[in-house]
Design a protein around this motif. Structure first.
Motif: not given
Length: 251
Positions: A83-96
């Motif tokens: 099945g489809p796998a989760s991918q890392p999510w990089e975002d300014e919100l995540v960084a903060r």
């Protein structure tokens, strides 16, 4: 004479079922099929004769033993594709959030285009408050939960948030044990009042700080929580039905 000659030379009938006009009598059914209409004698014992296997065609060459068809092994079903796998999510919100809470942000991922955060329960309220106040996620779409009985912390609370300013949707998750309570976010989003009551009713998860935490779908005296995995599919509170309705549930 010409017509008689043409009739003899014409091998095909003009109409279906019409005998060939060759000047000779049409063959009988027995002559066409080789069958006989005379009854077969009944063998002793009253049993019907066994049906003989059809004889091979006169011009056919018998198959050699190695040429005879052997039964094919049963085909195995193809393996199920991954099945489809989760991918890392990089975002300014995540960084903060990571800059503020460090390892308390356990995971930031994207699954089928849906962004989510997995938080340590100890920072759940502070993170949600930051997302509401500073990241402009002013709409609480839903509060729900998932029950994983095999986990050490089996109750996963999910807050689904939307930002009109950013046109962005995220899911924030935190896991709790039976003895732990999730933080109420009624002070951040007023709609959490009824949403948290529904999660309490269906899963039995308590929300610390809720102004009026009680059932919203089932009666107050109902035993059990129907959306837990250990709640039978046709289970219901037999005692409540008998006391309050005066009937047997029939289950």
């Amino acid at each position: 004479m010409a017509d008689e000659k043409n009739d003899r030379l014409n091998p095909h009938p003009e109409k279906p079922g019409e005998a060939q006009r060759t000047g000779e009598d049409a063959p009988t059914l027995e002559q066409w099929t080789g069958a006989t209409s005379s009854p077969q004698p009944m063998p002793q014992g009253g049993q019907a004769p066994a049906t003989a296997s059809p004889a091979p065609h006169p011009g056919a060459t018998p198959l050699k033993p190695e040429e005879k068809e052997t039964p094919k092994p049963a085909a195995h079903a193809p393996s199920k594709p991954a099945g489809p796998a989760s991918q890392p999510w990089e975002d300014e919100l995540v960084a903060r959030l990571r800059a503020r809470f460090g390892s308390g942000v356990r995971e930031a991922g994207s699954y089928l285009g849906q962004n989510y955060l997995v938080l340590d329960p100890s920072i759940a309220y502070q993170s949600l408050a930051l997302i509401h106040d500073e990241e402009e996620f002013e709409y609480l779409v839903d509060v729900t939960a998932v029950h994983y009985p095999e986990r050490e912390s089996p109750f996963e609370v999910v807050w689904i948030l939307y930002s009109f300013a950013k046109n962005q949707r995220i899911r924030v998750k935190a896991c709790y044990t039976e003895a732990e309570a999730a933080p109420s976010v009624v002070s951040l989003w007023a709609t959490a009042n009824w949403l948290e009551r529904e999660v309490f009713d269906m899963f039995g998860i308590r929300f610390d700080g809720h102004p009026d935490l009680r059932r919203i779908l089932l009666p107050d005296g109902w035993q059990g929580h129907p959306l837990r995995k250990d709640y039978g599919i046709i289970q219901q509170d037999q005692e409540w039905v008998k006391i309050n309705l005066g009937i047997e549930s029939g289950q």
